[in-house]
Write an enzyme that holds these catalytic residues in place. Structure first.
Site, PDB file in Angstrom:
ATOM      1  N   GLY A  20       0.816  -1.234   0.000  1.00 53.95           N
ATOM      2  CA  GLY A  20       0.000   0.000   0.000  1.00 53.95           C
ATOM      3  C   GLY A  20       0.834   1.261   0.000  1.00 53.95           C
ATOM      4  O   GLY A  20       0.485   2.248   0.657  1.00 53.95           O
ATOM      5  N   ALA A  27      -5.333   0.373  -6.764  1.00 57.62           N
ATOM      6  CA  ALA A  27      -5.119  -1.067  -6.535  1.00 57.62           C
ATOM      7  C   ALA A  27      -4.116  -1.281  -5.398  1.00 57.62           C
ATOM      8  O   ALA A  27      -4.301  -2.173  -4.556  1.00 57.62           O
ATOM      9  CB  ALA A  27      -4.624  -1.731  -7.812  1.00 57.62           C
ATOM     10  N   GLU A 174       8.549  10.025 -14.012  1.00 57.02           N
ATOM     11  CA  GLU A 174       8.153   8.606 -13.858  1.00 57.02           C
ATOM     12  C   GLU A 174       8.436   7.813 -15.129  1.00 57.02           C
ATOM     13  O   GLU A 174       7.875   6.731 -15.353  1.00 57.02           O
ATOM     14  CB  GLU A 174       6.685   8.510 -13.436  1.00 57.02           C
ATOM     15  N   HIS A 248      -0.415   7.371 -13.552  1.00 65.52           N
ATOM     16  CA  HIS A 248       0.470   7.535 -14.716  1.00 65.52           C
ATOM     17  C   HIS A 248      -0.425   7.675 -15.946  1.00 65.52           C
ATOM     18  O   HIS A 248      -1.508   7.073 -16.011  1.00 65.52           O
ATOM     19  CB  HIS A 248       1.357   6.293 -14.931  1.00 65.52           C
ATOM     20  N   CYS A 370       2.720  -1.567 -17.975  1.00 66.01           N
ATOM     21  CA  CYS A 370       3.612  -1.112 -16.893  1.00 66.01           C
ATOM     22  C   CYS A 370       4.839  -1.995 -16.785  1.00 66.01           C
ATOM     23  O   CYS A 370       5.896  -1.567 -16.342  1.00 66.01           O
ATOM     24  CB  CYS A 370       2.911  -1.187 -15.540  1.00 66.01           C
TER      25      CYS A 370
HETATM   26  O1  SUG Z   1       4.316   3.213  -8.988  1.00 64.97           O
HETATM   27  N1  SUG Z   1       2.818   0.351  -7.634  1.00 64.97           N
HETATM   28  C1  SUG Z   1       3.403   1.017  -8.779  1.00 64.97           C
HETATM   29  C2  SUG Z   1       2.700   0.621 -10.036  1.00 64.97           C
HETATM   30  C3  SUG Z   1       3.391   1.134 -11.255  1.00 64.97           C
HETATM   31  C4  SUG Z   1       2.610   0.957 -12.500  1.00 64.97           C
HETATM   32  N2  SUG Z   1       3.335   1.457 -13.603  1.00 64.97           N
HETATM   33  C5  SUG Z   1       2.800   2.100 -14.665  1.00 64.97           C
HETATM   34  N3  SUG Z   1       1.600   2.582 -14.656  1.00 64.97           N
HETATM   35  N4  SUG Z   1       3.596   2.327 -15.665  1.00 64.97           N
HETATM   36  C6  SUG Z   1       3.364   2.534  -8.605  1.00 64.97           C
HETATM   37  O2  SUG Z   1       2.340   3.040  -8.120  1.00 64.97           O
HETATM   38  C7  SUG Z   1       2.722  -0.385  -5.321  1.00 64.97           C
HETATM   39  C8  SUG Z   1       3.684  -0.987  -4.325  1.00 64.97           C
HETATM   40  C9  SUG Z   1       3.015  -1.411  -3.061  1.00 64.97           C
HETATM   41  O3  SUG Z   1       2.056  -0.758  -2.647  1.00 64.97           O
HETATM   42  O4  SUG Z   1       3.481  -2.417  -2.471  1.00 64.97           O
HETATM   43  C10 SUG Z   1       3.425   0.339  -6.454  1.00 64.97           C
HETATM   44  O5  SUG Z   1       4.493   0.870  -6.258  1.00 64.97           O
END
Ligand code: SUG
Length: 446
Positions: A20, A27, A174, A248, A370
């Site tokens: 989180g 998500a 990013e 993103h 991603c």
């Molecule tokens: O940066 N999730 C990543 C997901 C990245 C998705 N990438 C793209 N959309 N290109 C983020 O938010 C969650 C990690 C955690 O909660 O354990 C996380 O970092």
């Protein structure tokens, strides 16, 4: 000379967990502290890579980063053996463990921004690791990313791996998740479409979640990558999309070749009009707008429709494209219906949809797009890429066995407190560098 798009996917590490950590990523919040399935996650990632290989595409991968990041805990004053460091952090500051244990480098679309050699005035392919300054667990990735990219793209005649932009909120970056290269075809020069959520010079009070990319970072990236003004376009994400969970831009838009497939709510309207006018001047731009009445923004974000990989045909034909979509799109009736209609609509080039199961990654907000970093390479450049990182079926099989041997079926948040788990992660990474024949790559191996 023929040029290709090569997808380099992040190999999912044994430490894949749900903590989180990413505010604004719905998500990640929803699944915080759930038990994760690292083995299943990594195998799902490998099967996605195999799907592309089976379809005739070139596929590479990027190493998982060393986690836990013991060096970071030492910089915070923890001392003793590495096992002592984990144990005292677990006792005194357990909230630090998710940060130093995140497997977030799997989302390779955030590893870097990439400009292919056809677009840059020095004729080299440029990479800038993303500083990922908006979230703590990701802001510690860029040194490792730079080291990995420098190993994979280790030929200064063809490749330039830059330092990340300064780690300042003004230059929040990013990577490729907010950048799309549009081009008539891979052999020709293209346009860098840089999408930002925030202009540091005019604060946006409408945002309830962070805008992770600034206009200032986009401008700096274009400068660093030696793009000229005519081949650089800046486009602002809408506050509506960010507030709905599009942390993103690749959650609400994906492009390739001359095509931009996007949700109508993805961009600020005036910025979109300006950007599209410029795109129409420089190429036979083909926008495919998905309106709210076809797919609501909520459905788009929960299904990750726009986080599909949009691929040209394997021979580079931009009139015969396909989407590699997450299975969540098949499971959502409105999105599934839309996709069936889309592939039958011959006024646009998307002819096929393949569904892939990357649910373990999706539960942390990471869909098919991603998980990959796209690099357009000429044949000569491809020959200069470190061969250990270009996959064939035998190499995928080897990685499959490696995952099956070392990864846990389940990982719970409390497992991060156990120094034995650190040893387990290291044993896996040590074996990986052995399999790949890349010597002692990780700090713990030194
Ligand atoms: O940066 N999730 C990543 C997901 C990245 C998705 N990438 C793209 N959309 N290109 C983020 O938010 C969650 C990690 C955690 O909660 O354990 C996380 O970092």
């Amino acid at each position: 000379m023929q040029a290709f798009e090569v997808n380099f996917d992040g190999l999912i590490g044994p430490n894949h967990n749900y903590s989180g950590l990413a505010f604004g990523n719905l998500a990640s919040f929803r699944n915080a502290k759930n038990v994760s399935k690292p083995k299943q996650a990594a195998l799902q990632g490998l099967e996605k890579m195999r799907t592309l290989l089976n379809l005739g595409y070139k596929q590479g991968f990027i190493l998982p980063q060393e986690r836990p990041d013991i060096g970071l805990l030492r910089r915070l004053g923890f001392t003793g053996s590495d096992r002592d460091v984990i144990t005292s952090a677990a006792n005194k500051s357990p909230e630090l463990l998710p940060m130093i244990y995140s497997a977030s480098s799997m989302w390779a679309a955030n590893a870097a921004t990439v400009t292919p050699s056809m677009d840059s005035s020095d004729g080299r392919c440029h990479f800038t690791p993303a500083n990922l300054i908006t979230t703590n667990h990701r802001a510690i990735e860029h040194h490792g990313t730079q080291k990995t990219l420098s190993l994979i793209f280790n030929d200064e005649r063809f490749f330039k791996v830059h330092n990340a932009l300064p780690s300042l909120m003004k230059f929040a970056d990013e990577g490729a998740a907010n950048h799309t290269r549009l081009t008539p075809d891979y052999n020709r020069p293209g346009v860098g479409l840089f999408v930002y959520g925030r202009d540091d010079l005019s604060p946006n009070t409408e945002l309830k979640f962070p805008a992770r990319q600034t206009l200032q970072s986009c401008v700096a990236l274009a400068r660093q990558h030696e793009l000229d003004d005519t081949s650089t376009i800046f486009l602002q994400q809408s506050s509506e999309a960010i507030n709905a969970g599009a942390f993103h831009n690749d959650v609400v838009a994906v492009g390739n070749g001359p095509v931009l497939f996007y949700h109508e709510a993805a961009f600020e309207e005036s910025s979109r009009n300006n950007a599209f006018a410029k795109l129409n001047q420089v190429l036979a731009f083909q926008p495919i707008c998905v309106t709210n009445d076809k797919v609501s923004l909520k459905d788009a974000i929960s299904s990750y429709l726009f986080n599909s990989q949009l691929l040209a045909n394997k021979d580079g034909d931009m009139t015969n494209m396909r989407l590699i979509a997450p299975t969540e799109c098949r499971d959502n009736p409105a999105v599934n219906h839309f996709l069936q209609a889309l592939v039958n609509d011959v006024s646009q080039p998307i002819r096929h949809v393949e569904f892939v199961d990357v649910r373990q990654s999706m539960s942390n907000g990471g869909g098919p797009a991603c998980l990959r970093l796209r690099v357009t390479l000429t044949e000569q450049e491809l020959d200069a890429v470190h061969p250990a990182f270009i996959l064939n079926h035998a190499a995928i099989d080897r990685l499959h066995s490696w995952v099956s041997k070392h990864y846990r079926d389940e990982l719970s948040p409390d497992d991060l407190k156990d120094p034995d788990f650190m040893e387990e992660c290291r044993t896996a990474l040590d074996d990986l560098t052995g399999i790949l024949g890349i010597g002692n790559f990780y700090d713990f191996q030194r």
